[in-house]
Design a protein around this motif. Structure first.
Motif, short mmCIF file in Angstrom:
data_model
loop_
_atom_site.label_atom_id
_atom_site.label_comp_id
_atom_site.label_asym_id
_atom_site.label_seq_id
_atom_site.Cartn_x
_atom_site.Cartn_y
_atom_site.Cartn_z
N ALA A 419 64.54 62.92 15.52
CA ALA A 419 63.10 63.12 15.35
C ALA A 419 62.36 62.40 16.46
CB ALA A 419 62.65 62.59 14.00
N CYS A 421 58.28 63.22 17.35
CA CYS A 421 56.85 63.02 17.10
C CYS A 421 56.54 62.63 15.66
CB CYS A 421 56.10 64.30 17.44
SG CYS A 421 56.40 65.64 16.27
N LYS A 422 57.35 63.11 14.73
CA LYS A 422 57.14 62.89 13.31
C LYS A 422 55.82 63.44 12.80
CE LYS A 422 60.43 59.23 13.07
NZ LYS A 422 60.73 57.85 12.95
N GLY A 424 55.29 67.09 13.18
CA GLY A 424 55.41 68.55 13.16
C GLY A 424 55.04 69.22 14.46
N MET A 425 55.07 68.46 15.55
CA MET A 425 54.66 69.05 16.83
C MET A 425 55.83 69.40 17.74
SD MET A 425 51.29 67.10 18.13
CE MET A 425 51.37 65.41 17.66
N GLY A 427 59.30 69.71 17.24
CA GLY A 427 60.41 70.56 16.82
C GLY A 427 61.77 69.87 16.80
N SER A 428 61.81 68.58 17.16
CA SER A 428 63.13 67.96 17.31
C SER A 428 63.83 67.68 15.98
CB SER A 428 63.02 66.66 18.13
OG SER A 428 62.20 65.75 17.47
N CYS A 429 63.14 67.70 14.87
CA CYS A 429 63.79 67.38 13.59
C CYS A 429 64.23 68.63 12.83
CB CYS A 429 62.85 66.55 12.72
SG CYS A 429 61.38 67.46 12.23
N LEU A 457 60.73 71.80 9.28
CA LEU A 457 60.59 70.49 9.93
C LEU A 457 60.45 69.43 8.84
CD1 LEU A 457 57.97 71.51 12.66
CD2 LEU A 457 60.43 71.25 12.96
N CYS A 459 59.93 66.36 8.95
CA CYS A 459 58.98 65.27 9.17
C CYS A 459 57.62 65.55 8.54
CB CYS A 459 58.82 64.97 10.66
SG CYS A 459 57.99 66.29 11.54
S1 FES Z 1 59.85 65.03 14.60
FE1 FES Z 1 58.65 66.32 15.84
S2 FES Z 1 58.49 68.10 14.64
FE2 FES Z 1 59.53 66.72 13.34
#
Ligand code: FES
Length: 471
Positions: A419, A421-422, A424-425, A427-429, A457, A459
């Motif tokens: 994760a 950005c945490k 929702g921006m 997309g890594s999670c 997502l 997060c």
């Molecule tokens: S951590 Fe970035 S979208 Fe979930």
């Protein structure tokens, strides 16, 4: 022979008061909400394909990639925002890897747009981008996204733009935007770099500062590599440096972008020199809470307006495009009875399409657990809460309450989900949900087709029912 004018012979231009983005009038027009909604529509993150039309090498191991949308439409965005791009790093037939890049071009020239990518030789994506993205390359994009951007109208328009390293990218978009517009503005740019030859866009910045008296550009080099003939500033950001370049910093709106450490220092120093919190905007990927909330409200408002008159837009768009020669095949916005697809394609709140209580193994072909996959009832259960999340790869059940964010609870229980950005921006999670319902409140970090494929997502999602998750 033409006599060259000397600098002193040129008068200052006559300008309108303050800075106003070209779309501002349409957005603020109360009697024509349809026009306003049309102007707002493009601010919604949209999914589109874009073709690279030019690559421009920049100093500092950066490369600018100029794109145009394949559907022929302009890309409406605000200076400072970014797009999420899917790169087929592992081959066309494999899942693409998503990355977000700030737009470096100006929204006042929306028919083409640019991202500028710094090559990190140890990274997975940026070396691939530098090697493989060429004129003719077509990529899938989602955007624009981001709450870090210039205002639509500003009567005072006094800015201090702070950038370090690749953080110059959104700042460059702001500089280009202000330079391209009329209006009174007063812009100080302070650009930190670690190498005298590594300041991207320095020629253009020098040009703009030389022809546009609204700009002052300062460079500072880190202490390690200052050549003898260096005429700029030296060393890291300090309060004294801020005072030197902008003694009136506390009367300015400050936009800062760079590595996290730099931004933390900048925050402290700006407070020290008297800049109010509400005048500071930072491109933290985790998002400045305040601006993020404002952005959410702004998108929600735009959604309301767009929905209200979506039908009208659809009708008029239909009439218009039906009247165009089909051979153009250029801008054909997707629309259906519910309005434009752009307006309706990325709802802020997305519920799982599976009916409550339905069996995902039956309803979602391709997502059923493989034969012989573990039985969640044999997993250990940790935590407290009224609902259960079963993480099939990790082999653990985690209890959660419907108010808690899934990522946080899962990570606390030791489930490994990447994760960034945490919010929702980025997309890594992203993970796959095998069954159950979530409520997701994302900021553009996931595509509609990924949601239909069962991804979400964690997060920015809460559990609505028991969940089975492929993680
Ligand atoms: S951590 Fe970035 S979208 Fe979930």
């Amino acid at each position: 022979m033409i006599e060259l004018l000397t600098e002193t012979a040129i008068q200052e231009p006559q300008r309108i008061r303050g800075l106003e983005m070209p779309w501002n009038r349409v957005m603020g027009s109360p009697e024509t909400p349809a026009r306003a909604a049309r102007a707002l529509g493009p601010w919604h993150p949209q999914e589109f394909m874009a073709e690279c039309v030019e690559t421009v090498p920049e100093a500092g191991a950066m490369m600018t990639f100029v794109f145009r949308r394949c559907d022929g439409a302009p890309l409406a965005f605000r200076a400072g925002q970014y797009v999420n791009v899917a790169f087929p790093v592992n081959g066309e037939d494999q899942e693409p890897v998503d990355r977000s890049y700030s737009l470096s071009s100006s929204p006042t020239q929306p028919w083409t747009f640019s991202i500028t990518v710094k090559c990190d030789p140890t990274g997975l994506v940026s070396p691939w981008v530098h090697e493989n993205v060429r004129p003719g390359t077509i990529l899938e994009m989602l955007g624009p996204v981001g709450a870090f951007h210039l205002p639509d109208a500003d009567r005072r328009a006094r800015y201090l733009l702070l950038a370090a390293g690749a953080g110059i990218t959104p700042v460059m978009s702001m500089v280009r935007t202000i330079h391209s517009l009329p209006g009174h503005a007063d812009v100080v740019v302070l650009y930190h770099g670690s190498d005298a030859g590594g300041f991207a866009f320095h020629r253009e910045l020098a040009y703009i500062a030389s022809v546009d008296s609204r700009f002052k550009v300062h460079y500072s080099l880190g202490d390690r590599s200052v050549p003898e003939r260096w005429e700029g500033l030296r060393g890291r950001l300090t309060a004294a440096m801020l005072e030197e370049v902008a003694p009136d910093a506390n009367g300015r709106q400050v936009y800062a972008c760079g590595p996290e450490g730099y931004l933390n220092t900048a925050t402290e120093l700006l407070q020290k020199v008297g800049v109010d919190d509400t005048s500071i905007y930072m491109e933290f990927f985790s998002g400045d809470r305040q601006t993020l909330l404002e952005y959410q409200a702004e998108v929600a408002l735009a959604t309301d307006i767009a929905e209200e008159i979506a039908e009208e837009i659809a009708d008029s768009a239909e009439d218009y495009f039906e009247g165009q020669p089909a051979a153009f095949g250029l801008y054909e916005p997707g629309y259906d009875a519910d309005g434009t697809l752009e307006a309706s394609g990325l709802p802020l709140e997305i519920s799982d399409p599976e009916a409550p209580g339905s069996d995902p193994a039956v309803d979602s072909p391709g997502m059923e657990p493989e034969a012989g996959s573990p039985d969640a009832s044999s997993f250990d259960t940790v935590g407290t809460g009224s609902l259960t999340m079963s993480f099939m790869r990790t082999g653990i059940n985690v209890r959660i309450d419907p108010t808690e964010h899934i990522l946080e609870v899962a990570q606390r229980a030791g489930v490994r989900i990447g994760a960034n950005c945490k919010e929702g921006m980025c997309g890594s999670c992203k993970v796959v949900k095998l069954s159950g319902e979530v409520e997701m409140n994302h900021q553009g970090g996931i595509r509609a087709r990924e949601i239909s494929a069962g991804k979400f997502l964690p997060c920015c999602s809460t559990a609505q029912t028991d969940l089975v998750i492929d993680a």
